[in-house]
Motif scaffolding. Structure first.
Motif, short mmCIF file in Angstrom:
data_model
loop_
_atom_site.label_atom_id
_atom_site.label_comp_id
_atom_site.label_asym_id
_atom_site.label_seq_id
_atom_site.Cartn_x
_atom_site.Cartn_y
_atom_site.Cartn_z
N UNK A 150 -2.93 -10.28 -14.24
CA UNK A 150 -1.73 -9.47 -14.53
C UNK A 150 -2.07 -8.00 -14.79
N UNK A 151 -1.24 -7.14 -14.22
CA UNK A 151 -1.49 -5.69 -14.29
C UNK A 151 -0.98 -5.14 -15.63
N UNK A 152 -1.82 -4.35 -16.27
CA UNK A 152 -1.46 -3.69 -17.54
C UNK A 152 -0.89 -2.30 -17.26
N UNK A 153 -1.55 -1.56 -16.38
CA UNK A 153 -1.08 -0.22 -16.07
C UNK A 153 -1.63 0.26 -14.75
N UNK A 154 -0.94 1.20 -14.15
CA UNK A 154 -1.40 1.77 -12.88
C UNK A 154 -1.16 3.26 -12.87
N UNK A 155 -2.00 3.99 -12.16
CA UNK A 155 -1.77 5.42 -11.92
C UNK A 155 -1.87 5.66 -10.42
N UNK A 156 -0.93 6.41 -9.90
CA UNK A 156 -0.90 6.68 -8.46
C UNK A 156 -1.42 8.08 -8.16
N UNK A 157 -2.08 8.23 -7.02
CA UNK A 157 -2.50 9.54 -6.53
C UNK A 157 -2.05 9.65 -5.07
N UNK A 158 -1.81 10.87 -4.58
CA UNK A 158 -1.39 11.01 -3.19
C UNK A 158 -2.57 10.84 -2.24
N UNK A 159 -2.27 10.32 -1.06
CA UNK A 159 -3.23 10.38 0.04
C UNK A 159 -2.93 11.68 0.79
N UNK A 160 -3.96 12.51 0.99
CA UNK A 160 -3.75 13.82 1.62
C UNK A 160 -4.15 13.77 3.09
N UNK A 161 -3.53 14.61 3.91
CA UNK A 161 -3.92 14.65 5.32
C UNK A 161 -5.42 14.95 5.43
N UNK A 162 -6.10 14.23 6.31
CA UNK A 162 -7.53 14.47 6.52
C UNK A 162 -8.43 13.88 5.45
N UNK A 192 0.01 4.09 -25.90
CA UNK A 192 -0.89 4.49 -24.84
C UNK A 192 -1.30 5.94 -25.02
N UNK A 193 -2.58 6.19 -25.30
CA UNK A 193 -3.06 7.55 -25.49
C UNK A 193 -2.84 8.32 -24.20
N UNK A 194 -2.16 9.43 -24.29
CA UNK A 194 -1.96 10.21 -23.07
C UNK A 194 -2.76 11.50 -23.19
N UNK A 195 -3.61 11.75 -22.23
CA UNK A 195 -4.44 12.95 -22.30
C UNK A 195 -4.14 13.91 -21.19
N UNK A 196 -3.13 13.67 -20.41
CA UNK A 196 -2.90 14.57 -19.29
C UNK A 196 -1.66 14.17 -18.53
N UNK A 197 -1.37 14.92 -17.49
CA UNK A 197 -0.11 14.73 -16.78
C UNK A 197 -0.17 13.69 -15.67
N UNK A 198 -1.20 12.85 -15.62
CA UNK A 198 -1.28 11.87 -14.53
C UNK A 198 -0.08 10.94 -14.58
N UNK A 199 0.42 10.53 -13.45
CA UNK A 199 1.58 9.64 -13.43
C UNK A 199 1.17 8.24 -13.84
N UNK A 200 1.29 7.95 -15.12
CA UNK A 200 0.87 6.64 -15.61
C UNK A 200 2.09 5.75 -15.75
N UNK A 201 1.96 4.60 -15.19
CA UNK A 201 3.06 3.64 -15.20
C UNK A 201 2.53 2.42 -15.93
N UNK A 202 3.09 2.13 -17.08
CA UNK A 202 2.56 1.03 -17.85
C UNK A 202 3.42 -0.21 -17.66
N UNK A 203 2.78 -1.28 -17.29
CA UNK A 203 3.48 -2.51 -17.00
C UNK A 203 3.73 -3.31 -18.27
N UNK A 204 4.52 -4.32 -18.19
CA UNK A 204 4.95 -5.05 -19.39
C UNK A 204 4.17 -6.33 -19.63
N UNK A 205 3.11 -6.57 -18.92
CA UNK A 205 2.37 -7.83 -19.08
C UNK A 205 1.45 -7.79 -20.28
N UNK A 206 1.98 -7.79 -21.47
CA UNK A 206 1.13 -7.71 -22.65
C UNK A 206 1.32 -8.91 -23.54
#
Ligand code: GRF
Length: 206
Positions: A150-162, A192-206
């Motif tokens: 079960x997923x606890x949290x995920x962060x997404x990043x863009x895929x860039x051209x090239x 959830x300690x947040x240290x920056x602007x990353x898109x953090x998505x926290x799931x509910x499987x706790x």
């Protein structure tokens, strides 16, 4: 505040370990009490020592092909240190049902993809080949099966051209360093300690 006693298991350079160590502050609900590597002489063990944390190599090679014997030694060591939660951070051994069962509900991992896409190895090349526009990383509970708990949290990043696998890996790693302390903190009973602007998505499987 009582902090959860956490062990981090590594196999190599330990940049995620470093992020977990760096996030320890007055409001952090976990304390990394020991770092164990299945390989001696790796950079992650030095990072632990520099932070004043016990760092130990328990080499799987010493146990030959007997995976469970290695895991029994690991388990005994962690129990001796009164560890309450185990965080895998680049630990490159697949754990058997023996260890996973013994630490059920107390064992988490970070994986460099947006699970359930791309479990296993070569995640960046596979993500690029898929044509996905978003990649990322996941922190999940460890159950039997590779990268399937079960997923606890995920962060997404863009895929860039090239993008190359290395470029995507570097971008993903920055997100890992934000996501892992946030998720470990969350499962240890804090916010959830947040240290920056990353898109953090926290799931509910706790
Ligand atoms: C990270 O990409 C992690 O997601 C994966 O192994 C890598 C470990 O890197 N499981 P590091 O040792 O934390 O730098």
């Amino acid at each position: 505040m009582t902090r959860k006693r956490v062990a981090v298991l590594i196999s190599g350079r330990g940049t995620n370990l470093q992020a977990l160590l760096d996030a320890q502050g007055p409001f952090c609900p976990y304390e990394i009490v020991v770092v164990v590597s299945n390989n001696a002489g790796v950079a992650g063990l030095d990072r632990a020592r520099e932070a004043g944390v016990e760092a130990v190599a328990i080499e799987h090679r010493a146990f030959g092909k007997d995976r469970e014997a290695f895991e029994r030694a690991l388990d005994a060591f962690l129990r001796d240190r009164n560890v309450e939660l185990v965080a895998l951070a680049g630990f490159m051994r697949v754990l058997t049902s023996y260890f996973v069962g013994a630490w059920a509900g107390k064992l988490i991992n970070i994986h460099p993809s947006l699970l359930p896409s791309f479990p296993g190895l070569d995640t960046y090349a596979r993500a690029l080949a898929s044509g996905a526009k978003l990649a990322g990383c996941s922190v999940h509970w460890v159950t039997e099966g590779v990268d399937t708990g079960p997923i606890i949290g995920q962060a997404a990043v863009p895929v860039m051209p090239g993008d190359t696998p290395d470029a995507l890996a570097a971008r993903t790693l920055e997100a890992e360093h934000l996501l892992y302390p946030a998720c470990l903190s969350l499962v240890c009973g804090g916010a959830p300690l947040s240290q920056g602007p990353a898109p953090i998505l926290v799931n509910a499987f706790l």
